[in-house]
Design an enzyme around this catalytic site. Structure first.
Site, mmCIF file in Angstrom:
data_model
loop_
_atom_site.group_PDB
_atom_site.id
_atom_site.type_symbol
_atom_site.label_atom_id
_atom_site.label_comp_id
_atom_site.label_asym_id
_atom_site.label_seq_id
_atom_site.Cartn_x
_atom_site.Cartn_y
_atom_site.Cartn_z
ATOM 1 N N SER A 121 -133.378 8.249 62.073
ATOM 2 C CA SER A 121 -134.600 8.051 62.945
ATOM 3 C C SER A 121 -135.670 7.496 62.042
ATOM 4 O O SER A 121 -136.404 6.546 63.148
ATOM 5 C CB SER A 121 -134.882 9.116 63.802
ATOM 6 N N ASP A 178 -134.593 3.231 53.414
ATOM 7 C CA ASP A 178 -134.366 4.784 53.590
ATOM 8 C C ASP A 178 -134.237 5.912 54.002
ATOM 9 O O ASP A 178 -135.696 6.102 53.389
ATOM 10 C CB ASP A 178 -132.812 4.732 52.702
ATOM 11 N N GLY A 179 -133.858 6.478 55.034
ATOM 12 C CA GLY A 179 -134.258 8.430 55.149
ATOM 13 C C GLY A 179 -134.060 9.264 54.483
ATOM 14 O O GLY A 179 -133.149 8.996 53.645
ATOM 15 N N ASP A 187 -132.467 13.803 54.028
ATOM 16 C CA ASP A 187 -132.796 14.673 55.431
ATOM 17 C C ASP A 187 -133.266 15.972 54.265
ATOM 18 O O ASP A 187 -134.332 17.131 55.086
ATOM 19 C CB ASP A 187 -131.698 15.710 55.127
ATOM 20 N N GLY A 234 -127.466 11.675 54.588
ATOM 21 C CA GLY A 234 -126.059 11.893 55.174
ATOM 22 C C GLY A 234 -126.044 12.634 56.347
ATOM 23 O O GLY A 234 -125.321 13.097 56.924
ATOM 24 N N GLU A 276 -124.839 4.352 52.498
ATOM 25 C CA GLU A 276 -125.925 4.289 51.757
ATOM 26 C C GLU A 276 -125.800 4.433 50.229
ATOM 27 O O GLU A 276 -126.825 4.069 49.702
ATOM 28 C CB GLU A 276 -126.297 6.097 52.724
HETATM 29 C C1 5RP Z 1 -128.184 9.499 57.378
HETATM 30 C C2 5RP Z 1 -128.716 9.464 56.892
HETATM 31 C C3 5RP Z 1 -130.589 9.631 57.150
HETATM 32 O O1 5RP Z 1 -131.325 9.058 56.383
HETATM 33 C C4 5RP Z 1 -130.884 10.771 56.994
HETATM 34 O O2 5RP Z 1 -129.957 11.998 57.730
HETATM 35 C C5 5RP Z 1 -132.490 11.316 57.746
HETATM 36 O O3 5RP Z 1 -132.868 11.015 59.007
HETATM 37 P P1 5RP Z 1 -133.482 10.639 60.614
HETATM 38 O O4 5RP Z 1 -134.596 9.873 59.693
HETATM 39 O O5 5RP Z 1 -133.415 10.523 61.454
HETATM 40 O O6 5RP Z 1 -134.227 12.780 60.021
HETATM 41 O O7 5RP Z 1 -129.026 10.019 55.503
HETATM 42 O O8 5RP Z 1 -127.005 9.424 56.601
#
Ligand code: 5RP
Length: 241
Positions: free
Chosen positions: A39, A93-94, A96, A107, A115
């Site tokens: 997101s 990239d994001g 967690d 992930g 990624e």
């Molecule tokens: C996807 C990821 C995302 O970058 C991670 O899960 C963060 O997601 P979000 O921005 O929706 O909080 O690693 O594989």
């Protein structure tokens, strides 16, 4: 009335969006760019699409998931084939979780294999998060582990024997097994915080037969952009970056 107005102003700021929009300012004409998944990364894709409407940027972008590819196409962002690009200038990239040493758990969206491949060929990996993702120690978020589907249960057992960790399979919304874009299963290893020896854990997990990749990202984050609900944006970089 005053307090209602105040709360409307407070919640008008989306911390993920402001972090992602700041990251997009690092993209310059002529760059090869990695597009993350999730997101927060989606806000970056939207902001890049907006820039492309008014700026003649010549870019080649690589998407880290089919969902991201779809978002990028909808924004007319030029996409390159994976094998046409050997290095990337910038990836946004994001994550967690991010710890003070810029180590990451990624992930949550299941795109960690692509990624990590993208991160490994990126000069400047920019990670965009809201403040809730910044933690003193990794591990409260389960560590995603990509495994070969045909032997997932024996791989799960090997992870349990080696690390004493329970790693249930990720399920899809219909209750069946979640299958990644690359046809793999994902086990979510519930280590808990603090993650034991993060600096050696990545290689140890990778050495377990049946494991394809782990969501532990070490040494990849060159810039961490953190959005706060009050509108502040923090930028941090590891020493020497
Ligand atoms: C996807 C990821 C995302 O970058 C991670 O899960 C963060 O997601 P979000 O921005 O929706 O909080 O690693 O594989």
């Amino acid at each position: 009335m005053t307090s209602l107005a105040f709360s409307l102003i407070t919640y008008a700021v989306n911390p993920k969006q402001i972090a992602a929009e700041r990251a997009v300012t690092y993209i310059r004409d002529g760059m090869d760019v990695g597009l993350g998944t999730g997101s927060t990364a989606a806000y970056a894709i939207a902001a890049l699409g907006k820039r492309l409407q008014t700026e003649p940027l010549r870019l080649r972008c690589v998407a880290t998931s089919l969902a991201t590819e779809e978002l990028a196409r909808a924004q007319n962002i030029p996409l390159a084939a994976w094998d046409d690009v050997r290095r990337l200038d910038v990836t946004i990239d994001g994550a967690d979780e991010a710890d003070p040493q810029f180590r990451l758990i990624k992930g949550g969206g299941g795109a960690l294999l692509r990624e990590k491949i993208v991160a490994a060929i990126t000069e400047a990996e920019i990670i965009v998060v809201d403040n809730s993702k910044v933690v003193p120690a990794l591990g409260a978020h389960p560590l995603p582990v990509v495994v070969v589907p045909f032997a997932w249960q024996s791989t799960q057992a090997r992870l349990r024997e080696r690390f004493g960790v329970e790693a249930p399979p990720r399920l899809a919304p219909d209750g069946g097994m979640f299958v990644s874009d690359d046809g793999c299963y994902v086990l979510d290893a519930a280590f808990g915080a603090p993650l034991p020896s993060p600096d050696t854990l990545e290689a140890e997990i990778k050495s377990v037969i049946g494991v394809v990749e782990s969501g532990l990202f070490l040494g990849h984050c060159q810039r961490l952009i953190i959005g706060h609900p009050d509108g502040r944006i923090e930028e941090k970089a590891p020493p020497g970056q």
